[in-house]
Enzyme design. Structure first.
Site, PDB file in Angstrom:
ATOM      1  N   ARG A  30     -18.883  -9.389   4.333  1.00 24.16           N
ATOM      2  CA  ARG A  30     -18.678  -9.746   5.748  1.00 24.16           C
ATOM      3  C   ARG A  30     -19.032 -11.208   6.044  1.00 24.16           C
ATOM      4  O   ARG A  30     -19.547 -11.510   7.118  1.00 24.16           O
ATOM      5  CB  ARG A  30     -19.517  -8.850   6.674  1.00 24.16           C
ATOM      6  CG  ARG A  30     -19.129  -7.410   6.657  1.00 24.16           C
ATOM      7  CD  ARG A  30     -18.120  -7.102   7.750  1.00 24.16           C
ATOM      8  NE  ARG A  30     -17.716  -5.714   7.703  1.00 24.16           N
ATOM      9  CZ  ARG A  30     -18.225  -4.773   8.491  1.00 24.16           C
ATOM     10  NH1 ARG A  30     -19.100  -5.081   9.395  1.00 24.16           N
ATOM     11  NH2 ARG A  30     -17.810  -3.536   8.368  1.00 24.16           N
ATOM     12  N   ARG A  34     -19.005 -12.113  13.019  1.00 21.11           N
ATOM     13  CA  ARG A  34     -19.541 -12.464  14.338  1.00 21.11           C
ATOM     14  C   ARG A  34     -20.784 -13.326  14.346  1.00 21.11           C
ATOM     15  O   ARG A  34     -21.126 -13.886  15.385  1.00 21.11           O
ATOM     16  CB  ARG A  34     -19.817 -11.177  15.127  1.00 21.11           C
ATOM     17  CG  ARG A  34     -18.560 -10.559  15.669  1.00 21.11           C
ATOM     18  CD  ARG A  34     -18.850  -9.203  16.268  1.00 21.11           C
ATOM     19  NE  ARG A  34     -19.314  -8.296  15.230  1.00 21.11           N
ATOM     20  CZ  ARG A  34     -19.458  -6.987  15.393  1.00 21.11           C
ATOM     21  NH1 ARG A  34     -19.198  -6.436  16.553  1.00 21.11           N
ATOM     22  NH2 ARG A  34     -19.868  -6.223  14.403  1.00 21.11           N
ATOM     23  N   ARG A  43     -11.655 -15.461  17.367  1.00 24.79           N
ATOM     24  CA  ARG A  43     -11.435 -14.075  17.774  1.00 24.79           C
ATOM     25  C   ARG A  43     -11.087 -14.007  19.261  1.00 24.79           C
ATOM     26  O   ARG A  43     -10.205 -13.236  19.663  1.00 24.79           O
ATOM     27  CB  ARG A  43     -12.698 -13.277  17.495  1.00 24.79           C
ATOM     28  CG  ARG A  43     -12.639 -11.795  17.780  1.00 24.79           C
ATOM     29  CD  ARG A  43     -14.029 -11.255  17.478  1.00 24.79           C
ATOM     30  NE  ARG A  43     -14.137  -9.821  17.587  1.00 24.79           N
ATOM     31  CZ  ARG A  43     -14.475  -9.181  18.698  1.00 24.79           C
ATOM     32  NH1 ARG A  43     -14.684  -9.849  19.809  1.00 24.79           N
ATOM     33  NH2 ARG A  43     -14.605  -7.872  18.676  1.00 24.79           N
ATOM     34  N   ASP A  80      -9.574  -5.259   7.184  1.00 28.42           N
ATOM     35  CA  ASP A  80     -10.496  -4.134   7.312  1.00 28.42           C
ATOM     36  C   ASP A  80     -10.038  -3.002   6.404  1.00 28.42           C
ATOM     37  O   ASP A  80      -8.851  -2.888   6.108  1.00 28.42           O
ATOM     38  CB  ASP A  80     -10.568  -3.645   8.759  1.00 28.42           C
ATOM     39  CG  ASP A  80     -11.822  -2.814   8.973  1.00 28.42           C
ATOM     40  OD1 ASP A  80     -12.897  -3.405   9.137  1.00 28.42           O
ATOM     41  OD2 ASP A  80     -11.724  -1.571   8.923  1.00 28.42           O
ATOM     42  N   TYR A 157     -13.697   8.457   7.845  1.00 31.53           N
ATOM     43  CA  TYR A 157     -13.216   7.972   9.152  1.00 31.53           C
ATOM     44  C   TYR A 157     -12.010   8.781   9.632  1.00 31.53           C
ATOM     45  O   TYR A 157     -11.859   9.046  10.824  1.00 31.53           O
ATOM     46  CB  TYR A 157     -12.856   6.488   9.073  1.00 31.53           C
ATOM     47  CG  TYR A 157     -14.074   5.595   8.977  1.00 31.53           C
ATOM     48  CD1 TYR A 157     -14.751   5.195  10.117  1.00 31.53           C
ATOM     49  CD2 TYR A 157     -14.562   5.178   7.744  1.00 31.53           C
ATOM     50  CE1 TYR A 157     -15.873   4.386  10.038  1.00 31.53           C
ATOM     51  CE2 TYR A 157     -15.686   4.370   7.647  1.00 31.53           C
ATOM     52  CZ  TYR A 157     -16.340   3.979   8.801  1.00 31.53           C
ATOM     53  OH  TYR A 157     -17.461   3.187   8.721  1.00 31.53           O
TER      54      TYR A 157
HETATM   55  C1  LIG Z   1     -16.992   0.841   6.603  1.00 30.00           C
HETATM   56  C2  LIG Z   1     -16.181  -0.438   6.625  1.00 30.00           C
HETATM   57  C3  LIG Z   1     -15.354  -0.893   7.696  1.00 30.00           C
HETATM   58  N1  LIG Z   1     -14.813  -2.100   7.298  1.00 30.00           N
HETATM   59  C4  LIG Z   1     -15.268  -2.440   6.052  1.00 30.00           C
HETATM   60  C5  LIG Z   1     -16.086  -1.397   5.605  1.00 30.00           C
HETATM   61  C6  LIG Z   1     -16.715  -1.317   4.230  1.00 30.00           C
HETATM   62  C7  LIG Z   1     -17.912  -2.166   4.122  1.00 30.00           C
HETATM   63  C8  LIG Z   1     -19.103  -1.658   4.887  1.00 30.00           C
HETATM   64  O1  LIG Z   1     -19.595  -0.586   4.540  1.00 30.00           O
HETATM   65  O2  LIG Z   1     -19.495  -2.365   5.825  1.00 30.00           O
HETATM   66  C9  LIG Z   1     -14.911  -3.605   5.222  1.00 30.00           C
HETATM   67  C10 LIG Z   1     -14.672  -4.902   5.885  1.00 30.00           C
HETATM   68  N2  LIG Z   1     -14.598  -5.203   7.216  1.00 30.00           N
HETATM   69  C11 LIG Z   1     -14.362  -6.533   7.371  1.00 30.00           C
HETATM   70  C12 LIG Z   1     -14.223  -7.119   6.091  1.00 30.00           C
HETATM   71  C13 LIG Z   1     -13.785  -8.554   5.918  1.00 30.00           C
HETATM   72  C14 LIG Z   1     -14.130  -9.283   4.757  1.00 30.00           C
HETATM   73  C15 LIG Z   1     -15.569  -9.768   4.656  1.00 30.00           C
HETATM   74  O3  LIG Z   1     -15.880 -10.823   5.220  1.00 30.00           O
HETATM   75  O4  LIG Z   1     -16.341  -9.114   3.941  1.00 30.00           O
HETATM   76  C16 LIG Z   1     -14.441  -6.100   5.148  1.00 30.00           C
HETATM   77  C17 LIG Z   1     -14.484  -6.184   3.633  1.00 30.00           C
HETATM   78  C18 LIG Z   1     -14.226  -7.261   8.631  1.00 30.00           C
HETATM   79  C19 LIG Z   1     -14.726  -6.650   9.868  1.00 30.00           C
HETATM   80  N3  LIG Z   1     -14.557  -5.354  10.291  1.00 30.00           N
HETATM   81  C20 LIG Z   1     -15.075  -5.199  11.534  1.00 30.00           C
HETATM   82  C21 LIG Z   1     -15.630  -6.443  11.946  1.00 30.00           C
HETATM   83  C22 LIG Z   1     -16.280  -6.730  13.292  1.00 30.00           C
HETATM   84  C23 LIG Z   1     -15.112  -6.931  14.208  1.00 30.00           C
HETATM   85  C24 LIG Z   1     -15.404  -7.768  15.426  1.00 30.00           C
HETATM   86  O5  LIG Z   1     -15.873  -7.202  16.407  1.00 30.00           O
HETATM   87  O6  LIG Z   1     -15.102  -8.982  15.378  1.00 30.00           O
HETATM   88  C25 LIG Z   1     -15.396  -7.358  10.916  1.00 30.00           C
HETATM   89  C26 LIG Z   1     -15.730  -8.822  10.892  1.00 30.00           C
HETATM   90  C27 LIG Z   1     -15.005  -3.935  12.318  1.00 30.00           C
HETATM   91  C28 LIG Z   1     -15.415  -2.711  11.621  1.00 30.00           C
HETATM   92  N4  LIG Z   1     -14.746  -2.131  10.585  1.00 30.00           N
HETATM   93  C29 LIG Z   1     -15.456  -1.040  10.112  1.00 30.00           C
HETATM   94  C30 LIG Z   1     -16.608  -0.905  10.931  1.00 30.00           C
HETATM   95  C31 LIG Z   1     -17.669   0.151  10.742  1.00 30.00           C
HETATM   96  C32 LIG Z   1     -16.557  -1.939  11.876  1.00 30.00           C
HETATM   97  C33 LIG Z   1     -17.504  -2.196  13.008  1.00 30.00           C
HETATM   98  C34 LIG Z   1     -18.586  -3.044  12.429  1.00 30.00           C
HETATM   99  C35 LIG Z   1     -19.437  -3.688  13.460  1.00 30.00           C
HETATM  100  O7  LIG Z   1     -19.240  -3.467  14.664  1.00 30.00           O
HETATM  101  O8  LIG Z   1     -20.308  -4.423  13.003  1.00 30.00           O
HETATM  102  C36 LIG Z   1     -15.050  -0.197   8.981  1.00 30.00           C
END
Ligand SMILES: Cc1c2[nH]c(c1CCC(=O)O)Cc1[nH]c(c(CCC(=O)O)c1C)Cc1[nH]c(c(CCC(=O)O)c1C)Cc1[nH]c(c(C)c1CCC(=O)O)C2
Length: 364
Positions: A30, A34, A43, A80, A157
């Site tokens: 990640r 943010r 964003r 994602d 999910y």
């Molecule tokens: C379970 C999972 C998800 N997404 C992901 C996983 C597996 C890794 C882990 O266990 O964290 C993987 C993921 N999600 C994102 C990436 C981008 C690449 C990176 O920088 O690593 C990757 C590799 C961007 C993202 N994916 C998400 C964000 C936040 C989005 C935002 O509000 O800008 C980002 C940068 C959204 C997301 N997407 C997901 C969730 C649970 C959320 C909410 C997270 C939160 O609120 O912190 C599902």
């Protein structure tokens, strides 16, 4: 026009191949997100998170943001894991502050029977377009990592309809109707295999499978419902990609959060590296699997809330625990899970620089 350039800084790829490196390469799960003010600005322009993911230029811009700030050794595609179930028609949306949700989760036997592998080439073209745009924009600076969720993590999910703490619905299905669970996992496995192969074709130089919820499974269930499907995916991936004037190796990383008990099993998938969370001792992990696989991890992301000197000390502890990677062993430094949105960007700089400088000193 070919946008493929051989990579200049290949430290990350060499560590995954368990070849000698001058220092320990580092990137962060990640890393685009943010905690960076420039991410929040892009964003806001794109409207929301999925707006960023579906616009290859915007996805490229945010992928590069952390690389412009820090001396990171790899870039990761901005996207994602839930794009795959979205392409299967489940209707992904994000509710502010609540994380991801599906409009049409898999609740009935009929939902499961109707689930099908989507046409990746059309429904996920925005992702492969982002991959080739980013690869071109990187110009060979560092390698680009593509990724997907594991079938089990995606199924969590898809059945729960969003995030979960207890996994009651998905585990009820697993124990009560394993036939339905296996059907979801089979379809998802085929979709993920095609999706990762499409990312590799578009220019990804390594791929990572996020098995974020594998650690929620019982011993026995993990091997049957998560690992076996990951194994099929890894076996389906090409070991090399032909880029016209050159070919490149495509290493793979499998990260099961909470998978410390099963490192040998995970290493047996044939992946190039096993990702580990902060509960794992790196030295012990190396002793268990370090001659078969590289290891990626594993600083607790909360370390980044401490003072610079404390961050440096924790980085040194992790590097000492792994020890100097002689030929035959490989370590890629990372966090044990995604970076928190509340992290001070300056702390990331402290961490990245500490990994590079301490690991160089270790090799002297
Ligand atoms: C379970 C999972 C998800 N997404 C992901 C996983 C597996 C890794 C882990 O266990 O964290 C993987 C993921 N999600 C994102 C990436 C981008 C690449 C990176 O920088 O690593 C990757 C590799 C961007 C993202 N994916 C998400 C964000 C936040 C989005 C935002 O509000 O800008 C980002 C940068 C959204 C997301 N997407 C997901 C969730 C649970 C959320 C909410 C997270 C939160 O609120 O912190 C599902």
């Amino acid at each position: 026009m070919s946008s493929f350039q051989p990579v200049k800084n290949d430290t990350f790829l060499r560590a995954l191949r368990r070849e000698p490196t001058e220092y320990t390469p580092v990137w962060l799960m990640r890393q685009a997100g943010r905690y960076l003010p420039e991410y929040r600005a892009t964003r806001a322009k794109a409207g929301n998170f999925m707006g960023l993911c579906t616009n290859p230029e915007a996805a490229c811009e945010v992928t590069l943001q952390p690389l412009d700030r820090y001396k990171l050794d790899a870039a990761i595609l901005f996207s994602d894991i839930l794009t795959v179930p979205d392409a299967m028609g489940l209707g992904l949306y994000f509710e502010e502050g609540e994380g991801p949700k599906f409009e049409r989760p898999l609740t009935t036997e009929d939902d499961v029977a109707k689930l099908a592998v989507p046409d990746i080439g059309s429904s996920l073209k925005y992702v492969t377009d982002a991959v080739s745009t980013i690869r071109g924009a990187l110009g060979g600076r560092v390698p680009l990592i593509g990724f997907s969720g594991s079938p089990w993590t995606l199924a969590c999910y898809m059945v729960e309809g969003g995030g979960s703490r207890e996994f009651r619905k998905v585990k009820t299905m697993l124990y009560k109707r394993p036939d339905l669970m296996h059907r979801i996992l089979e379809v998802t496995t085929e979709a993920v295999s095609q999706y990762l192969r499409a990312q590799i074709e578009a220019g990804a130089q390594a791929v990572m499978i996020f098995d974020s919820w594998g650690g929620a499974l019982a011993d026995g269930a993990f091997q049957k419902f998560s690992l076996n499907y990951i194994r099929k995916i890894v076996a389906s991936l090409p070991l090399q990609a032909n880029r016209g004037s050159f070919t490149e190796d495509i290493p793979s990383i499998v990260f099961t959060k909470g998978g410390g008990l099963w490192l040998e099993d995970i290493a047996s998938t044939g992946a190039s590296a096993v990702g580990v969370d902060w509960t794992v001792n790196l030295g012990q992990a190396r002793a268990r699997i370090g001659d078969r696989c590289a290891i990626q991890g594993n600083l607790d992301p909360n370390v980044l809330f401490a003072e610079p000197a404390q961050i440096e000390a924790e980085v040194a502890k992790a590097l000492e625990s792994f020890g100097v990677p002689q030929a035959g062993a490989g370590h890629v430094f990372n966090l044990g899970h995604g970076i928190s949105q509340f992290t001070n960007p300056e702390s990331v700089e402290v961490m990245v620089n500490a990994v590079h400088s301490y690991s160089r000193k270790q090799r002297q």
